[in-house]
Scaffold this motif. Structure first.
Motif, short mmCIF file in Angstrom:
data_model
loop_
_atom_site.label_atom_id
_atom_site.label_comp_id
_atom_site.label_asym_id
_atom_site.label_seq_id
_atom_site.Cartn_x
_atom_site.Cartn_y
_atom_site.Cartn_z
N VAL A 1 0.84 -1.19 0.00
CA VAL A 1 0.00 0.00 0.00
C VAL A 1 0.88 1.24 0.00
CG1 VAL A 1 -1.76 1.31 1.25
CG2 VAL A 1 -1.84 -1.19 1.25
N THR A 2 0.62 2.15 -0.92
CA THR A 2 1.36 3.40 -1.00
C THR A 2 0.39 4.56 -0.80
OG1 THR A 2 2.94 2.44 -2.56
CG2 THR A 2 2.88 4.83 -2.40
N SER A 3 0.71 5.44 0.14
CA SER A 3 -0.15 6.60 0.42
C SER A 3 0.51 7.86 -0.12
CB SER A 3 -0.39 6.74 1.92
OG SER A 3 -1.13 5.64 2.42
N LEU A 4 -0.23 8.65 -0.86
CA LEU A 4 0.27 9.89 -1.44
C LEU A 4 -0.79 10.97 -1.24
CD1 LEU A 4 2.27 11.50 -3.19
CD2 LEU A 4 1.11 10.57 -5.21
N ASN A 5 -0.58 11.81 -0.20
CA ASN A 5 -1.56 12.84 0.15
C ASN A 5 -2.94 12.22 0.38
OD1 ASN A 5 0.47 14.75 -0.03
ND2 ASN A 5 0.05 15.20 -2.18
N ASP A 6 -3.92 12.55 -0.47
CA ASP A 6 -5.27 12.04 -0.28
C ASP A 6 -5.56 10.82 -1.14
OD1 ASP A 6 -5.29 13.19 -2.76
OD2 ASP A 6 -6.94 14.58 -2.35
N THR A 7 -4.50 10.18 -1.65
CA THR A 7 -4.66 9.01 -2.52
C THR A 7 -3.93 7.80 -1.94
OG1 THR A 7 -4.84 10.38 -4.51
CG2 THR A 7 -4.22 8.08 -4.83
N ALA A 8 -4.57 6.65 -2.01
CA ALA A 8 -3.94 5.40 -1.58
C ALA A 8 -3.90 4.45 -2.77
CB ALA A 8 -4.72 4.78 -0.43
N ILE A 9 -2.75 3.79 -2.95
CA ILE A 9 -2.57 2.83 -4.05
C ILE A 9 -2.36 1.45 -3.45
CG2 ILE A 9 -1.22 2.20 -6.07
CD1 ILE A 9 -0.34 5.13 -6.25
N VAL A 10 -3.22 0.51 -3.83
CA VAL A 10 -3.12 -0.86 -3.33
C VAL A 10 -2.74 -1.76 -4.51
CG1 VAL A 10 -4.31 -2.77 -2.20
CG2 VAL A 10 -4.91 -0.40 -1.61
N GLN A 11 -1.63 -2.47 -4.37
CA GLN A 11 -1.14 -3.34 -5.44
C GLN A 11 -1.65 -4.76 -5.21
OE1 GLN A 11 2.81 -2.62 -6.98
NE2 GLN A 11 3.22 -4.83 -6.97
#
Length: 347
Positions: free
Chosen positions: A18-28
């Motif tokens: 899981v990568t968090s970038l400000n108000d966005t989360a990316i789940v691989q």
């Protein structure tokens, strides 16, 4: 700009990057997206949403995913609905052809916001080819979620059986149609949307055994079943002729047409309605890994007495575990035998 990366681990053995970038989360998503991964994926995404009140967007990255079955699809749909309820946009990124094939099968490619994978080297590694005009072209078709799905012999038996069944249906059509019309004037056939393999929707056909406005009156009838399906042993909507048709299973004869079209099989799992599927948890989607059947474990184990959804799941998974062509034949023979039992029909 703050970027945070970590491995999210829940009560399963599957981890998701899981990568968090400000108000966005990316789940691989992992390479295989089946029941074990589906449970962990659902927990990961929903925990992430609950823990971050400022989250506005969640991106699901499928760049590594080369297999997705019904459970994976169910977890994805569940997270999509949950994110929507929280005002969070859920988008799919780097969708591989294998995943896209499943989404197109179910029509979800028109629901999700998605972007296809566009890395040619990765495509080559995943057994895909790149065409300048057509883009990524899939070499591997829809996933083989269960051996029965890929069995040409099972399909051949379905075709022969359905053609035979349609001949029988044609012979019995006139007396059944007359009986239905005299008892309760209206349509001879009844159609209803059901969910088949991988959740793909189709129209199931039966001889009408209920009053014309049965669907409108459904909310007035008590549901005696426990869980994600509807059953009432003494449903007042069933007509007199309908009770006979159900007791003898003659109402199901038109389903031979669904079998011939490949939407169903002679033997499989009970075909659920869309509203039932919407209530499924990720593991329960496993029952959609095989084609629904005109008969199956639920039919020969007293379908009129099965009132607990957990029992339905148990019977469906039992069928998947024990499946073979010989096992299908045994279930067909058992079905024929119990048709003469007055207590064996549906109610």
């Amino acid at each position: 700009m703050k970027i945070q990366s970590f491995m999210s681990s829940q009560s399963t053995e599957v981890d998701f990057l899981v990568t968090s970038l400000n108000d966005t989360a990316i789940v691989q998503v992992s390479a295989r997206f089946s029941v074990l991964e589906a449970v962990g994926f659902k927990q990961t995404c929903q925990s992430l949403i609950q823990a971050n009140s400022h989250l506005k967007q969640m991106i699901i990255d499928f760049r590594q995913t080369t297999f997705m079955d019904s459970s994976g699809l169910g977890a994805l749909v569940s997270n999509f609905k949950y994110a929507q309820s929280k005002g969070i946009a859920l988008r799919l990124r780097n969708v591989t052809p294998q995943v896209m094939a499943v989404l197109k099968l179910t029509g979800l490619d028109q629901v999700f916001s998605l972007h296809l994978v566009d890395h040619s080297p990765i495509a080559e590694q995943q057994g895909l080819i790149y065409d300048r005009e057509a883009g990524l072209r899939q070499l591997e078709q829809l996933p083989t979620t269960h051996p029965s799905v890929a069995s040409w012999m099972k399909r051949l038996i379905d075709i022969v059986g359905s053609l035979t069944g349609l001949i029988i249906t044609g012979v019995l059509f006139i007396p059944i149609a007359i009986a239905i019309t005299i008892d309760d004037p209206g349509p001879i056939f009844f159609s209803q949307t059901r969910c088949g393999w991988m959740g793909k929707r189709f129209k199931i056909w039966k001889f009408r055994s209920m009053c014309v406005d049965a669907e409108a009156k459904k909310s007035l009838v008590e549901n005696q079943a426990q869980g994600a399906f509807f059953k009432n042993k003494n449903d007042p909507r069933i007509t007199k002729v309908g009770r006979f048709l159900r007791r003898t299973s003659l109402d199901e004869l038109p389903q031979f047409w669904n079998i011939l079209k490949g939407e169903m099989s002679l033997v499989g799992t009970r075909p659920p309605t869309p509203d039932e599927v919407e209530r499924y948890e990720a593991p329960q989607w496993q029952r959609l890994d095989v084609k629904p059947g005109m008969t199956g474990e639920w039919q020969v184990n007293g379908r009129s007495t099965v009132l607990n959804f957990e029992d339905v799941i148990r019977l469906d998974l039992q069928y998947q575990k024990n499946w073979s062509l010989l096992y299908d034949l045994k279930l067909i023979l058992k079905t024929v035998a119990i048709l003469f039992n007055k207590n064996s029909g549906a109610v």
